[in-house]
Write a protein that holds these residues in place. Structure first.
Motif, PDB file in Angstrom:
ATOM      1  N   VAL A   1     -40.409 -56.962  -5.423  1.00  0.00           N
ATOM      2  CA  VAL A   1     -41.780 -57.233  -5.857  1.00  0.00           C
ATOM      3  C   VAL A   1     -42.336 -55.992  -6.550  1.00  0.00           C
ATOM      4  N   ILE A   2     -42.789 -56.143  -7.779  1.00  0.00           N
ATOM      5  CA  ILE A   2     -43.308 -55.025  -8.571  1.00  0.00           C
ATOM      6  C   ILE A   2     -44.773 -55.295  -8.918  1.00  0.00           C
ATOM      7  N   LEU A   3     -45.636 -54.321  -8.631  1.00  0.00           N
ATOM      8  CA  LEU A   3     -47.055 -54.409  -8.984  1.00  0.00           C
ATOM      9  C   LEU A   3     -47.280 -53.639 -10.278  1.00  0.00           C
ATOM     10  N   LEU A   4     -47.796 -54.306 -11.310  1.00  0.00           N
ATOM     11  CA  LEU A   4     -48.097 -53.702 -12.607  1.00  0.00           C
ATOM     12  C   LEU A   4     -49.605 -53.510 -12.713  1.00  0.00           C
TER      13      LEU A   4
ATOM     14  N   HIS B   1     -49.887 -58.345  -0.459  1.00  0.00           N
ATOM     15  CA  HIS B   1     -48.485 -58.572  -0.794  1.00  0.00           C
ATOM     16  C   HIS B   1     -47.617 -57.401  -0.324  1.00  0.00           C
ATOM     17  N   ALA B   2     -46.390 -57.702   0.037  1.00  0.00           N
ATOM     18  CA  ALA B   2     -45.395 -56.663   0.366  1.00  0.00           C
ATOM     19  C   ALA B   2     -44.752 -56.222  -0.943  1.00  0.00           C
ATOM     20  N   VAL B   3     -45.125 -55.038  -1.404  1.00  0.00           N
ATOM     21  CA  VAL B   3     -44.710 -54.544  -2.720  1.00  0.00           C
ATOM     22  C   VAL B   3     -43.623 -53.491  -2.561  1.00  0.00           C
ATOM     23  N   ASP B   4     -42.611 -53.550  -3.431  1.00  0.00           N
ATOM     24  CA  ASP B   4     -41.529 -52.564  -3.415  1.00  0.00           C
ATOM     25  C   ASP B   4     -41.777 -51.416  -4.395  1.00  0.00           C
ATOM     26  N   LEU B   5     -42.402 -51.713  -5.538  1.00  0.00           N
ATOM     27  CA  LEU B   5     -42.536 -50.710  -6.608  1.00  0.00           C
ATOM     28  C   LEU B   5     -43.868 -50.921  -7.329  1.00  0.00           C
ATOM     29  N   ILE B   6     -44.529 -49.788  -7.665  1.00  0.00           N
ATOM     30  CA  ILE B   6     -45.766 -49.823  -8.444  1.00  0.00           C
ATOM     31  C   ILE B   6     -45.514 -49.150  -9.781  1.00  0.00           C
ATOM     32  N   ILE B   7     -45.930 -49.790 -10.871  1.00  0.00           N
ATOM     33  CA  ILE B   7     -45.947 -49.171 -12.205  1.00  0.00           C
ATOM     34  C   ILE B   7     -47.397 -49.160 -12.670  1.00  0.00           C
ATOM     35  N   SER B   8     -47.961 -47.968 -12.843  1.00  0.00           N
ATOM     36  CA  SER B   8     -49.388 -47.863 -13.172  1.00  0.00           C
ATOM     37  C   SER B   8     -49.594 -47.032 -14.425  1.00  0.00           C
TER      38      SER B   8
ATOM     39  N   GLY C   1     -47.553 -38.491  -5.680  1.00  0.00           N
ATOM     40  CA  GLY C   1     -46.170 -38.425  -5.240  1.00  0.00           C
ATOM     41  C   GLY C   1     -45.286 -39.397  -6.000  1.00  0.00           C
ATOM     42  N   ILE C   2     -45.412 -39.415  -7.339  1.00  0.00           N
ATOM     43  CA  ILE C   2     -44.689 -40.423  -8.112  1.00  0.00           C
ATOM     44  C   ILE C   2     -43.197 -40.135  -8.130  1.00  0.00           C
ATOM     45  N   TYR C   3     -42.404 -41.210  -8.218  1.00  0.00           N
ATOM     46  CA  TYR C   3     -40.955 -41.098  -8.302  1.00  0.00           C
ATOM     47  C   TYR C   3     -40.541 -40.651  -9.710  1.00  0.00           C
ATOM     48  N   HIS C   4     -41.237 -41.173 -10.746  1.00  0.00           N
ATOM     49  CA  HIS C   4     -40.859 -40.881 -12.126  1.00  0.00           C
ATOM     50  C   HIS C   4     -42.055 -41.211 -13.023  1.00  0.00           C
ATOM     51  N   TYR C   5     -42.071 -40.650 -14.213  1.00  0.00           N
ATOM     52  CA  TYR C   5     -43.095 -41.051 -15.175  1.00  0.00           C
ATOM     53  C   TYR C   5     -42.426 -41.350 -16.511  1.00  0.00           C
ATOM     54  N   LEU C   6     -43.008 -42.307 -17.249  1.00  0.00           N
ATOM     55  CA  LEU C   6     -42.491 -42.714 -18.552  1.00  0.00           C
ATOM     56  C   LEU C   6     -43.606 -42.597 -19.583  1.00  0.00           C
ATOM     57  N   GLN C   7     -43.256 -42.102 -20.761  1.00  0.00           N
ATOM     58  CA  GLN C   7     -44.246 -41.964 -21.822  1.00  0.00           C
ATOM     59  C   GLN C   7     -44.335 -43.258 -22.628  1.00  0.00           C
ATOM     60  N   LYS C   8     -45.538 -43.568 -23.052  1.00  0.00           N
ATOM     61  CA  LYS C   8     -45.761 -44.722 -23.915  1.00  0.00           C
ATOM     62  C   LYS C   8     -45.706 -44.264 -25.376  1.00  0.00           C
ATOM     63  N   PRO C   9     -45.130 -45.051 -26.260  1.00  0.00           N
ATOM     64  CA  PRO C   9     -44.438 -46.317 -25.976  1.00  0.00           C
ATOM     65  C   PRO C   9     -43.094 -46.050 -25.298  1.00  0.00           C
ATOM     66  N   TRP C  10     -42.738 -46.868 -24.335  1.00  0.00           N
ATOM     67  CA  TRP C  10     -41.529 -46.633 -23.571  1.00  0.00           C
ATOM     68  C   TRP C  10     -40.310 -47.263 -24.243  1.00  0.00           C
ATOM     69  N   ASP C  11     -39.153 -46.713 -23.897  1.00  0.00           N
ATOM     70  CA  ASP C  11     -37.889 -47.316 -24.296  1.00  0.00           C
ATOM     71  C   ASP C  11     -37.515 -48.364 -23.241  1.00  0.00           C
ATOM     72  N   GLU C  12     -37.251 -49.582 -23.689  1.00  0.00           N
ATOM     73  CA  GLU C  12     -37.035 -50.669 -22.741  1.00  0.00           C
ATOM     74  C   GLU C  12     -35.852 -50.399 -21.812  1.00  0.00           C
TER      75      GLU C  12
ATOM     76  N   LEU D   1     -33.706 -49.014 -16.544  1.00  0.00           N
ATOM     77  CA  LEU D   1     -32.805 -48.155 -15.760  1.00  0.00           C
ATOM     78  C   LEU D   1     -33.583 -47.380 -14.700  1.00  0.00           C
ATOM     79  N   THR D   2     -34.768 -46.882 -15.059  1.00  0.00           N
ATOM     80  CA  THR D   2     -35.596 -46.140 -14.102  1.00  0.00           C
ATOM     81  C   THR D   2     -36.005 -47.035 -12.940  1.00  0.00           C
ATOM     82  N   ILE D   3     -36.413 -48.261 -13.244  1.00  0.00           N
ATOM     83  CA  ILE D   3     -36.796 -49.200 -12.193  1.00  0.00           C
ATOM     84  C   ILE D   3     -35.603 -49.537 -11.304  1.00  0.00           C
ATOM     85  N   GLN D   4     -34.456 -49.778 -11.931  1.00  0.00           N
ATOM     86  CA  GLN D   4     -33.248 -50.110 -11.159  1.00  0.00           C
ATOM     87  C   GLN D   4     -32.892 -48.983 -10.190  1.00  0.00           C
ATOM     88  N   ARG D   5     -32.915 -47.740 -10.710  1.00  0.00           N
ATOM     89  CA  ARG D   5     -32.567 -46.603  -9.852  1.00  0.00           C
ATOM     90  C   ARG D   5     -33.584 -46.412  -8.728  1.00  0.00           C
ATOM     91  N   ALA D   6     -34.854 -46.592  -9.044  1.00  0.00           N
ATOM     92  CA  ALA D   6     -35.891 -46.427  -8.023  1.00  0.00           C
ATOM     93  C   ALA D   6     -35.716 -47.455  -6.905  1.00  0.00           C
TER      94      ALA D   6
END
Length: 449
Positions: free
Chosen positions: A21-24, A62-69, A114-125, A130-135
């Protein structure tokens, strides 16, 4: 306004586990739409929020596994939102979307959220996926490690509660574990000794699970420590190396029973690759413990070869951490002696011969040279004089020269402990119950020499 997109359209795929479950969270609907377009084909359950406040509300529901904000949002920034999410739900992995010019805000998000990773916009799909998969994989490994620990705890409780219904071998091990706990509770060792004791107990549990001979990891640890001293490593480096020796097999906990107990020479190529991946799992298990970062690295690279044909990264020579090169020699020497590599245990001279034959290929020649010198020294490996005694000759105040273990190798009292009246009583009671005599080695004081 929130929106939930499920993976129901992929019902034809066999479901091994519920989708993550991913919260955007983003105040721009177009960004949320783009993220859903990229992530929906991967089968994730997607929840969207257009503000930090709405995101916090959805986390309660909701029981969330990952947040992308996103970083830039009105009323509550991404850093502030992720900081509150971390405080309330620290187990959820957090990823930040940020613009190129938001470096200061990104640093704030790292510190506060305490973020796991950050991505710059516009992002590479592909980078995003890959970042989400690894996280999610890392989060799964952490949960799996916690689950395995809980399984071990429950199994121990069941062993103690139902030992009368279990087969004879399990009954014996249950009683040995109970005796171990009893001796540990009565121990008056100092903090450092207690810490080492707990590591040895955990190492002992790994051995019971993996079918290794009792005390094998402790012998690997002791040999690592002695070789490390030959290289004049610092006390901290030697301590990390000794701990790596104790925990080098921690990743085996997750291997199947039929694989974990099979000699390596009988494994197929696929089985061998699966077996040698256990250091990666061990490294991941230790990742949450910051104090064990270096220990985890030593365990991770223990199957790298000096000639560069090892795993997991195929690095060679001095690129392999020295501690990992030392661990490889100590580990395989004990495995050869115990029959974990070959079908039958090899005698001392044959084991040394095998190690020497792989010098420059599997092992660092300098490490092999120092190892051979140590083995040839024989009794000089013992740092202090000792003598063996019977339990009837034990006296309060005597100090153990070696770990006190059962005949099966289960640890009872650690080396250097001072014997108490309670220890003497429990040792004699244990010998009477098990109808056996323990091998007890105590240090010889100058006045006794």
């Amino acid at each position: 306004m929130s929106n939930i997109v499920t993976a129901s359209e992929q019902s034809h795929v066999e479901k091994a586990a519920p989708p993550s479950v991913i919260l955007l969270v983003d105040d721009e609907a177009s960004i949320l739409s783009s993220l859903k377009r990229v992530l929906r084909p991967k089968g994730y359950t997607l929840i969207t929020a257009e503000s930090g406040a709405e995101g916090l509300r959805l986390l309660e529901e909701h029981a969330v596994d990952l947040i992308i904000s996103d970083m830039r949002m009105p009323e509550m920034t991404g850093a502030q939102f992720l900081g509150k999410a971390k405080e309330r739900y620290p187990e959820i992995t957090r990823i930040l979307l940020t613009g190129y010019s938001e470096i200061t805000s990104t640093v704030s998000a790292i510190n506060e959220g305490g973020i796991y990773h950050y991505l710059q916009k516009p992002w590479d799909e592909q980078d995003l996926l890959l970042t989400i998969q690894r996280a999610l994989e890392q989060q799964h490994l952490k949960r799996e490690a916690a689950r395995l620990n809980e399984v071990v705890r429950k199994q121990n409780e069941e062993l103690l509660t139902f030992n009368a219904r279990l087969e004879k071998q399990v009954q014996a091990r249950t009683e040995e574990i109970r005796q171990t706990v009893m001796f540990l509770e009565n121990s008056q060792a100092e903090i450092k000794l207690n810490f080492l004791t707990m590591l040895k107990v955990f190492s002992n549990m790994i051995e019971l699970r993996s079918g290794m001979l009792g005390g094998q990891s402790d012998r690997v640890s002791a040999l690592c420590r002695r070789i490390g001293k030959k290289f004049k490593l610092t006390d901290a480096e030697i301590q990390d190396l000794a701990i790596a020796g104790l925990l080098h097999a921690i990743g085996k906990i997750g291997l199947p029973d039929d694989l974990i107990r099979k000699p390596q020479e009988k494994m197929s190529g696929e089985e061998s690759r699966a077996f040698m991946a256990h250091p990666v799992k061990g490294h991941m298990v230790l990742t949450p413990v910051a104090a064990f970062n270096h220990v985890g690295d030593l365990i991770l690279y223990q199957y790298e070869r000096y000639d560069g044909r090892g795993m997991p990264d195929g690095i060679a020579g001095d690129s392999i951490p020295l501690g990992s090169r030392i661990l490889a020699v100590a580990r395989d020497f004990e495995a050869l002696r115990s029959g974990a590599i070959a079908t039958l245990p090899l005698p001392l001279d044959k084991s040394i011969q095998v190690i020497k034959s792989q010098s420059g290929h599997r092992y660092d020649p300098i490490v092999v040279e120092n190892f051979v010198e140590l083995v040839n020294d024989g009794d000089s490996l013992l740092a202090e004089r000792s003598r063996d005694i019977k339990s009837r000759d034990l006296e309060v105040g005597m100090q153990l020269a070696e770990d006190l273990r059962t005949q099966e190798g289960v640890l009872l009292i650690v080396r250097d402990s001072l014997i108490t009246e309670s220890n003497i009583h429990q040792i004699r009671k244990f010998e009477q119950l098990e109808d056996t005599a323990l091998q007890i080695s105590v240090k010889v004081l100058e006045k006794d020499a």
